[in-house]
Design a protein around this motif. Structure first.
Motif, PDB file in Angstrom:
ATOM      1  N   LEU A  25       0.849  -1.180   0.000  1.00 38.46           N
ATOM      2  CA  LEU A  25       0.000   0.000   0.000  1.00 38.46           C
ATOM      3  C   LEU A  25       0.888   1.236   0.000  1.00 38.46           C
ATOM      4  O   LEU A  25       1.997   1.208   0.541  1.00 38.46           O
ATOM      5  N   ILE A  26       0.389   2.296  -0.608  1.00 42.64           N
ATOM      6  CA  ILE A  26       1.122   3.555  -0.620  1.00 42.64           C
ATOM      7  C   ILE A  26       0.352   4.589   0.194  1.00 42.64           C
ATOM      8  O   ILE A  26      -0.877   4.561   0.262  1.00 42.64           O
ATOM      9  N   GLU A  27       1.096   5.482   0.824  1.00 43.65           N
ATOM     10  CA  GLU A  27       0.471   6.657   1.411  1.00 43.65           C
ATOM     11  C   GLU A  27       0.563   7.751   0.360  1.00 43.65           C
ATOM     12  O   GLU A  27       1.659   8.065  -0.125  1.00 43.65           O
ATOM     13  N   GLY A  34      -4.238   9.783   2.426  1.00 46.82           N
ATOM     14  CA  GLY A  34      -4.509   8.465   2.977  1.00 46.82           C
ATOM     15  C   GLY A  34      -3.747   7.362   2.280  1.00 46.82           C
ATOM     16  O   GLY A  34      -2.970   7.595   1.352  1.00 46.82           O
ATOM     17  N   TRP A  35      -3.985   6.155   2.766  1.00 42.10           N
ATOM     18  CA  TRP A  35      -3.378   4.948   2.205  1.00 42.10           C
ATOM     19  C   TRP A  35      -4.238   4.458   1.055  1.00 42.10           C
ATOM     20  O   TRP A  35      -5.467   4.583   1.078  1.00 42.10           O
ATOM     21  N   ARG A  98       9.982   0.438  -2.901  1.00 41.35           N
ATOM     22  CA  ARG A  98      10.371   1.785  -2.465  1.00 41.35           C
ATOM     23  C   ARG A  98       9.323   2.768  -2.955  1.00 41.35           C
ATOM     24  O   ARG A  98       8.932   2.728  -4.116  1.00 41.35           O
ATOM     25  N   ALA A  99       8.904   3.671  -2.072  1.00 38.11           N
ATOM     26  CA  ALA A  99       7.933   4.694  -2.460  1.00 38.11           C
ATOM     27  C   ALA A  99       8.561   5.641  -3.466  1.00 38.11           C
ATOM     28  O   ALA A  99       9.702   6.082  -3.304  1.00 38.11           O
ATOM     29  N   ALA A 100       7.820   5.955  -4.528  1.00 32.65           N
ATOM     30  CA  ALA A 100       8.298   6.878  -5.555  1.00 32.65           C
ATOM     31  C   ALA A 100       7.095   7.557  -6.193  1.00 32.65           C
ATOM     32  O   ALA A 100       5.948   7.184  -5.941  1.00 32.65           O
ATOM     33  N   ASP A 101       7.357   8.565  -7.007  1.00 36.02           N
ATOM     34  CA  ASP A 101       6.338   9.277  -7.774  1.00 36.02           C
ATOM     35  C   ASP A 101       5.262   9.839  -6.847  1.00 36.02           C
ATOM     36  O   ASP A 101       5.560  10.667  -5.995  1.00 36.02           O
ATOM     37  N   LYS A 104       4.048   8.981  -1.092  1.00 37.23           N
ATOM     38  CA  LYS A 104       4.853   9.639  -0.060  1.00 37.23           C
ATOM     39  C   LYS A 104       5.569   8.593   0.793  1.00 37.23           C
ATOM     40  O   LYS A 104       6.735   8.744   1.124  1.00 37.23           O
ATOM     41  N   HIS A 105       4.837   7.548   1.154  1.00 36.88           N
ATOM     42  CA  HIS A 105       5.374   6.429   1.928  1.00 36.88           C
ATOM     43  C   HIS A 105       4.793   5.145   1.348  1.00 36.88           C
ATOM     44  O   HIS A 105       3.814   5.172   0.608  1.00 36.88           O
ATOM     45  N   LEU A 106       5.370   4.028   1.759  1.00 38.80           N
ATOM     46  CA  LEU A 106       4.928   2.721   1.291  1.00 38.80           C
ATOM     47  C   LEU A 106       5.124   1.749   2.443  1.00 38.80           C
ATOM     48  O   LEU A 106       6.068   1.884   3.223  1.00 38.80           O
ATOM     49  N   ALA A 107       4.223   0.786   2.553  1.00 36.24           N
ATOM     50  CA  ALA A 107       4.354  -0.246   3.580  1.00 36.24           C
ATOM     51  C   ALA A 107       3.684  -1.525   3.091  1.00 36.24           C
ATOM     52  O   ALA A 107       2.858  -1.503   2.180  1.00 36.24           O
TER      53      ALA A 107
END
Length: 141
Positions: A25-27, A34-35, A98-101, A104-107
């Motif tokens: 999931l990405i933030e 949000g996610w 890895r979060a990109a584009d 903002k964050h990724l988990a």
């Protein structure tokens, strides 16, 4: 004059080299906050499948392999920014996301233990869990 819905893709990325195959999931970097599942708009001249692979790469830095079209989601209220219709794919990947584009964050999350999600992505995850249990995609709404 009515506006044609914008075409999008969303991708449930299963991490096959992690125990339990968590999903990515990405933030979101931009509103709405949000996610969310990785995804985005389909470019002119691009297939849905190519857009899904591209968007997954852009937002997660992962090379994904599409496995299945889970379904199409087109409720006019699914995106507060305007009417979108999304093709949702299940994909597999390995490696280190890895979060990109636009992310903002990724988990990584277990699908049954996701945070509150933007758009209709909570519904999409429920349909995904039902597919994992039954092997059937969600019925038409």
């Amino acid at each position: 004059k009515p506006v044609t819905p914008l075409l999008t893709v969303d991708i449930i990325v299963e991490m096959h080299d992690h125990p339990g195959r968590p999903i990515v999931l990405i933030e979101r970097r931009y509103p709405p906050p949000g996610w969310a599942l990785p995804g985005g708009f389909v470019d002119a001249g691009e297939t849905l499948e190519a857009a899904a692979v591209r968007e997954a790469k852009e937002e997660t830095s992962l090379d994904v392999t599409l496995q299945l079209l889970l379904g199409n989601y087109s409720d006019p209220g699914r995106d507060a920014r305007g009417h979108t219709a999304s093709a949702v794919y299940i994909a597999s990947a390995t490696g280190k996301p890895r979060a990109a584009d636009d992310a903002k964050h990724l988990a990584l999350f277990e699908a049954h233990d996701c945070p509150v999600l933007a758009f209709d992505h909570g519904l999409i995850i429920r349909d995904y869990l039902a597919w994992k249990e039954t092997g059937r995609v969600a019925p038409l709404r």
